[in-house]
Write an enzyme that holds these catalytic residues in place. Structure first.
Site, mmCIF file in Angstrom:
data_model
loop_
_atom_site.group_PDB
_atom_site.id
_atom_site.type_symbol
_atom_site.label_atom_id
_atom_site.label_comp_id
_atom_site.label_asym_id
_atom_site.label_seq_id
_atom_site.Cartn_x
_atom_site.Cartn_y
_atom_site.Cartn_z
ATOM 1 N N HIS A 244 -5.606 -1.765 -0.646
ATOM 2 C CA HIS A 244 -4.694 -0.668 -0.976
ATOM 3 C C HIS A 244 -4.622 -0.386 -2.491
ATOM 4 O O HIS A 244 -4.727 0.757 -2.925
ATOM 5 C CB HIS A 244 -3.285 -1.001 -0.474
HETATM 6 O O1 RIB Z 1 1.375 -1.905 1.863
HETATM 7 C C1 RIB Z 1 0.388 -2.393 0.985
HETATM 8 C C2 RIB Z 1 0.986 -2.779 -0.335
HETATM 9 O O2 RIB Z 1 1.927 -3.836 -0.149
HETATM 10 C C3 RIB Z 1 -0.055 -3.328 -1.328
HETATM 11 O O3 RIB Z 1 0.364 -3.038 -2.631
HETATM 12 C C4 RIB Z 1 0.003 -4.814 -1.094
HETATM 13 O O4 RIB Z 1 -0.410 -5.564 -2.251
HETATM 14 C C5 RIB Z 1 1.470 -5.007 -0.850
HETATM 15 O O5 RIB Z 1 2.120 -5.088 -2.121
#
Ligand code: RIB
Ligand code: CA
Length: 310
Positions: A244
């Site tokens: 992500h």
């Molecule tokens: O939903 C994904 C996010 O939540 C990313 O930033 C992961 O590292 C967690 O922080």
């Protein structure tokens, strides 16, 4: 601003995908420092993990400011099943003594950086607790904040509840503070709608070893553990794991890889939809935020491997 690159600050909760985003950002040469926040792991873990990545990546001198140990109102919500008990899947050993954290809490360090006249870009890839404190201090968007990119939210399914994504769900009050004022400048929201589309495989993780030194083999081990944990959680799911925060970095550095939609946004802070993004009509009087709706997956891969030189 022609010529000189705008300094980049990362506010994050490393966490494996945060760590990969930090390594990738460092290769761009404009990282000025990191602030950390409780999220994927406890605040002490995320702060240590950021310093660990910087030390292994050959940038031990960059400031790391430790931030909020808990959300504004909610209880901490560590993500052990995703990142391991301390955020980097038991690979938290350091190659040597780690530099000490910045002597001020993150929100004070960020506030000093963002009160000036020199523009600063900021990538937020964890719960927005630190940023909310800064926005509350300035009673809105800080004057020096140039481009803000937030990894968070989803206009499709969530990953904590059916509608809520982790970073917003972990501290929805903080996210609401930031999104209420974020639209007055260049703010981009990169949610699960696009980050889920980029899948990182075991082969991709192994390829990271090519970075060599004290970073490559270690990073390959950490990301392999992250990919394998994703396979355990979703045995019938799509291959690989979502990275992500790296996708959010790409949205900052290469926005043309994405399709954007301008939407005023809020965050639900009560009831069963707590932590969910709330698209608002113009009548709500809130300025729009650029929301990523599509990503060029192949273009991202070319950018990512070229940036790492692999
Ligand atoms: O939903 C994904 C996010 O939540 C990313 O930033 C992961 O590292 C967690 O922080
Ligand atoms: Ca994160």
């Amino acid at each position: 601003m022609a010529g000189r690159a705008v300094p980049l600050i990362l506010d994050m909760d490393p966490g494996v995908d945060d760590a990969l985003a930090l390594v990738t950002a460092l290769r761009g040469g404009r990282v000025a420092g990191v602030s950390t926040v409780a999220g994927n792991a406890a605040a002490a873990d995320t702060c240590r993990n950021a310093r660990l990545v910087l030390a292994r990546a050959g940038s031990p001198g960059l400031p790391v400011a430790a931030g909020a140990e808990r959300p504004l109102f909610a209880d901490p919500l560590p993500a052990e099943a995703v990142h391991g008990p301390h955020g980097l899947w038991q690979a938290e050993e350091a190659p040597g003594p780690l530099p000490t954290p910045w002597p001020e809490p993150a929100w004070r360090w960020l506030g000093r950086l963002l009160e000036g006249t020199e523009p600063v870009d900021l990538l937020a890839t964890g719960p927005l607790t630190n940023l909310a404190r800064v926005f509350l201090w300035f009673d809105g968007r800080p004057p020096a904040l140039d481009t803000l990119v937030i990894m968070g939210g989803s206009l499709s399914a969530g990953n904590v509840t059916p509608t809520a994504e982790y970073n917003l769900y972990a501290d929805p009050e903080a996210a609401e503070v930031v999104l209420a004022a974020a639209g007055r400048g260049r703010t981009r929201l990169v949610g699960l709608d696009v980050t889920r589309r980029v899948r990182f495989t075991r082969g991709d993780a192994a390829r990271l070893a090519g970075l060599g030194g004290t970073l490559g083999p270690w990073l390959a081990e950490v990301v392999t553990a992250y990919v394998e944990a994703a396979a355990r959680r979703h045995p019938q799911g799509p291959p690989g794991a979502a990275i992500h925060d790296v996708v959010a970095l790409a949205a900052l550095e290469q926005p043309e890889l994405f399709e954007w939609e301008e939407r005023p946004l809020g965050v639900v802070t009560t009831g069963p939809w707590r932590g969910s993004l709330l698209p608002l009509p113009p009548e709500a009087g809130r300025a729009p935020v650029a929301v990523a709706r599509r990503v060029d997956v192949e273009g991202f891969g070319r950018w990512f491997w070229r940036r790492l030189g692999l």
